[in-house]
Scaffold this motif. Sequence first.
Motif, PDB file in Angstrom:
ATOM      1  N   CYS A  97       0.706  -0.952  -0.369  1.00  0.00           N
ATOM      2  CA  CYS A  97       0.163   0.055   0.038  1.00  0.00           C
ATOM      3  C   CYS A  97       0.749   1.448  -0.404  1.00  0.00           C
ATOM      4  CB  CYS A  97      -0.641   0.325   1.241  1.00  0.00           C
ATOM      5  SG  CYS A  97       0.086  -0.306   2.762  1.00  0.00           S
ATOM      6  N   ALA A  98       0.542   2.153  -0.568  1.00  0.00           N
ATOM      7  CA  ALA A  98       1.457   3.501  -0.680  1.00  0.00           C
ATOM      8  C   ALA A  98       0.014   4.427  -0.022  1.00  0.00           C
ATOM      9  CB  ALA A  98       1.963   3.571  -2.072  1.00  0.00           C
ATOM     10  N   LEU A  99       0.901   5.786   0.128  1.00  0.00           N
ATOM     11  CA  LEU A  99      -0.313   7.163   0.466  1.00  0.00           C
ATOM     12  C   LEU A  99       0.581   8.379  -0.164  1.00  0.00           C
ATOM     13  CD1 LEU A  99      -2.929   8.445   1.819  1.00  0.00           C
ATOM     14  CD2 LEU A  99      -1.214   8.201   3.837  1.00  0.00           C
ATOM     15  N   VAL A 100      -0.386   9.440  -0.294  1.00  0.00           N
ATOM     16  CA  VAL A 100       0.201  10.211  -0.633  1.00  0.00           C
ATOM     17  C   VAL A 100      -1.534  11.505  -0.401  1.00  0.00           C
ATOM     18  CG1 VAL A 100      -0.806  10.672  -3.304  1.00  0.00           C
ATOM     19  CG2 VAL A 100       0.871  11.981  -2.193  1.00  0.00           C
ATOM     20  N   LEU A 101      -0.274  12.173   0.194  1.00  0.00           N
ATOM     21  CA  LEU A 101      -0.883  13.417   1.583  1.00  0.00           C
ATOM     22  C   LEU A 101      -1.954  14.572   0.207  1.00  0.00           C
ATOM     23  CD1 LEU A 101       0.269  12.927   4.344  1.00  0.00           C
ATOM     24  CD2 LEU A 101      -1.855  11.618   3.742  1.00  0.00           C
ATOM     25  N   ASN A 102      -2.528  15.741   0.893  1.00  0.00           N
ATOM     26  CA  ASN A 102      -2.855  16.642   0.623  1.00  0.00           C
ATOM     27  C   ASN A 102      -3.103  16.420  -1.341  1.00  0.00           C
ATOM     28  OD1 ASN A 102      -2.596  18.403   3.104  1.00  0.00           O
ATOM     29  ND2 ASN A 102      -0.522  17.874   2.252  1.00  0.00           N
ATOM     30  N   TRP A 103      -4.004  15.463  -1.352  1.00  0.00           N
ATOM     31  CA  TRP A 103      -4.243  15.010  -2.310  1.00  0.00           C
ATOM     32  C   TRP A 103      -5.466  15.720  -3.374  1.00  0.00           C
ATOM     33  CZ3 TRP A 103      -1.000  13.338  -6.725  1.00  0.00           C
ATOM     34  CH2 TRP A 103      -1.668  12.899  -7.846  1.00  0.00           C
ATOM     35  N   ASP A 104      -5.409  16.554  -4.003  1.00  0.00           N
ATOM     36  CA  ASP A 104      -7.265  17.335  -4.509  1.00  0.00           C
ATOM     37  C   ASP A 104      -7.141  16.890  -6.042  1.00  0.00           C
ATOM     38  OD1 ASP A 104      -5.258  20.283  -5.585  1.00  0.00           O
ATOM     39  OD2 ASP A 104      -5.407  18.575  -6.283  1.00  0.00           O
ATOM     40  N   SER A 105      -7.631  14.757  -6.329  1.00  0.00           N
ATOM     41  CA  SER A 105      -7.679  15.094  -7.654  1.00  0.00           C
ATOM     42  C   SER A 105      -8.275  13.434  -7.194  1.00  0.00           C
ATOM     43  CB  SER A 105      -6.399  14.698  -8.875  1.00  0.00           C
ATOM     44  OG  SER A 105      -6.972  14.474 -10.138  1.00  0.00           O
ATOM     45  N   LEU A 106      -8.494  13.261  -8.244  1.00  0.00           N
ATOM     46  CA  LEU A 106      -8.956  11.896  -8.351  1.00  0.00           C
ATOM     47  C   LEU A 106      -8.313  10.410  -7.349  1.00  0.00           C
ATOM     48  CD1 LEU A 106     -11.389  11.056 -10.998  1.00  0.00           C
ATOM     49  CD2 LEU A 106     -11.919  11.251  -9.206  1.00  0.00           C
ATOM     50  N   CYS A 107      -7.675   9.549  -7.266  1.00  0.00           N
ATOM     51  CA  CYS A 107      -6.814   8.569  -6.806  1.00  0.00           C
ATOM     52  C   CYS A 107      -6.080   8.325  -7.805  1.00  0.00           C
ATOM     53  CB  CYS A 107      -7.284   7.410  -6.041  1.00  0.00           C
ATOM     54  SG  CYS A 107      -8.140   6.189  -7.080  1.00  0.00           S
ATOM     55  N   SER A 108      -4.936   7.579  -7.678  1.00  0.00           N
ATOM     56  CA  SER A 108      -3.825   8.010  -8.184  1.00  0.00           C
ATOM     57  C   SER A 108      -3.550   6.197  -8.818  1.00  0.00           C
ATOM     58  CB  SER A 108      -2.848   8.666  -8.402  1.00  0.00           C
ATOM     59  OG  SER A 108      -1.704   8.526  -9.629  1.00  0.00           O
ATOM     60  N   ARG A 109      -3.099   5.659  -9.932  1.00  0.00           N
ATOM     61  CA  ARG A 109      -2.532   4.006  -9.932  1.00  0.00           C
ATOM     62  C   ARG A 109      -1.336   4.465 -10.260  1.00  0.00           C
ATOM     63  NH1 ARG A 109      -4.142   0.438 -12.837  1.00  0.00           N
ATOM     64  NH2 ARG A 109      -5.629   1.542 -14.341  1.00  0.00           N
ATOM     65  N   SER A 110      -1.011   5.390 -10.908  1.00  0.00           N
ATOM     66  CA  SER A 110       0.567   5.696 -11.272  1.00  0.00           C
ATOM     67  C   SER A 110       1.301   5.668  -9.763  1.00  0.00           C
ATOM     68  CB  SER A 110       0.689   7.482 -11.968  1.00  0.00           C
ATOM     69  OG  SER A 110       2.190   7.575 -11.882  1.00  0.00           O
ATOM     70  N   GLY A 111       2.479   5.032  -9.407  1.00  0.00           N
ATOM     71  CA  GLY A 111       2.985   5.039  -8.641  1.00  0.00           C
ATOM     72  C   GLY A 111       4.363   6.659  -8.281  1.00  0.00           C
ATOM     73  N   ASP A 112       3.872   7.398  -9.080  1.00  0.00           N
ATOM     74  CA  ASP A 112       4.741   8.474  -9.534  1.00  0.00           C
ATOM     75  C   ASP A 112       4.858   9.171  -7.818  1.00  0.00           C
ATOM     76  OD1 ASP A 112       5.487   9.108 -12.767  1.00  0.00           O
ATOM     77  OD2 ASP A 112       6.274   7.846 -11.440  1.00  0.00           O
ATOM     78  N   PRO A 113       3.168   9.731  -7.637  1.00  0.00           N
ATOM     79  CA  PRO A 113       2.989  10.739  -6.866  1.00  0.00           C
ATOM     80  C   PRO A 113       3.250   9.942  -4.850  1.00  0.00           C
ATOM     81  CG  PRO A 113       0.653  10.118  -8.394  1.00  0.00           C
ATOM     82  CD  PRO A 113       1.947   9.244  -8.558  1.00  0.00           C
ATOM     83  N   TYR A 114       2.888   8.986  -5.357  1.00  0.00           N
ATOM     84  CA  TYR A 114       2.785   8.155  -3.506  1.00  0.00           C
ATOM     85  C   TYR A 114       4.788   8.393  -3.475  1.00  0.00           C
ATOM     86  CZ  TYR A 114      -1.277   6.369  -4.652  1.00  0.00           C
ATOM     87  OH  TYR A 114      -2.524   6.493  -5.055  1.00  0.00           O
ATOM     88  N   ILE A 115       4.582   9.060  -1.722  1.00  0.00           N
ATOM     89  CA  ILE A 115       5.422   9.031  -0.901  1.00  0.00           C
ATOM     90  C   ILE A 115       6.243   8.139   0.274  1.00  0.00           C
ATOM     91  CG2 ILE A 115       6.544  11.120   0.974  1.00  0.00           C
ATOM     92  CD1 ILE A 115       5.081  12.996  -1.139  1.00  0.00           C
ATOM     93  N   TYR A 116       4.872   7.582   0.341  1.00  0.00           N
ATOM     94  CA  TYR A 116       5.108   6.296   1.607  1.00  0.00           C
ATOM     95  C   TYR A 116       4.602   4.985   1.374  1.00  0.00           C
ATOM     96  CZ  TYR A 116       4.527  11.325   4.014  1.00  0.00           C
ATOM     97  OH  TYR A 116       5.186  12.392   4.171  1.00  0.00           O
ATOM     98  N   TRP A 117       5.321   4.515   1.982  1.00  0.00           N
ATOM     99  CA  TRP A 117       4.724   2.973   1.115  1.00  0.00           C
ATOM    100  C   TRP A 117       4.764   1.914   2.417  1.00  0.00           C
ATOM    101  CZ3 TRP A 117       4.764   1.388  -3.734  1.00  0.00           C
ATOM    102  CH2 TRP A 117       4.032   2.221  -4.808  1.00  0.00           C
ATOM    103  N   GLY A 118       4.396   1.070   2.501  1.00  0.00           N
ATOM    104  CA  GLY A 118       4.062  -0.091   3.502  1.00  0.00           C
ATOM    105  C   GLY A 118       5.207  -0.733   3.018  1.00  0.00           C
TER     106      GLY A 118
END
Length: 127
Positions: A97-118
Amino acid sequence: QVQLVESGGGSVQAGGSLRLSCVVSGYTTSTYSMGWFRQAPGKEREDVGVACIDNYGSTNYADSVKGRFTASNDNARKTFYLQMNSLKPEDTAMYYCALVLNWDSLCSRSGDPYIYWGQGTQVTVSS
């Protein structure tokens, strides 16, 4: 500090089900995108995830899992789930699982924006 802790992986036979959980701590923002990614044995982690969900509950799925996997969230518990049904041997992988915060769009399946990872949880499906 944001932390993601995954659980729920295991070994099942084809056609079986598993539910992955991702518990997140250390954040207060209300907007986010949560993605689910996988890495098959001997391969790189896929750049595009199998599923994602945002704080509004909007979801998006890869064609390979559509109709079989369901992403959900419990915002109060800061816990995210990936329900996986009708599992196939080709679903065998380490799931992240991966998380990006302060996201103001539809969810992304691209890995590019994600900062935090399980840390990942292993799913093995036997035929």
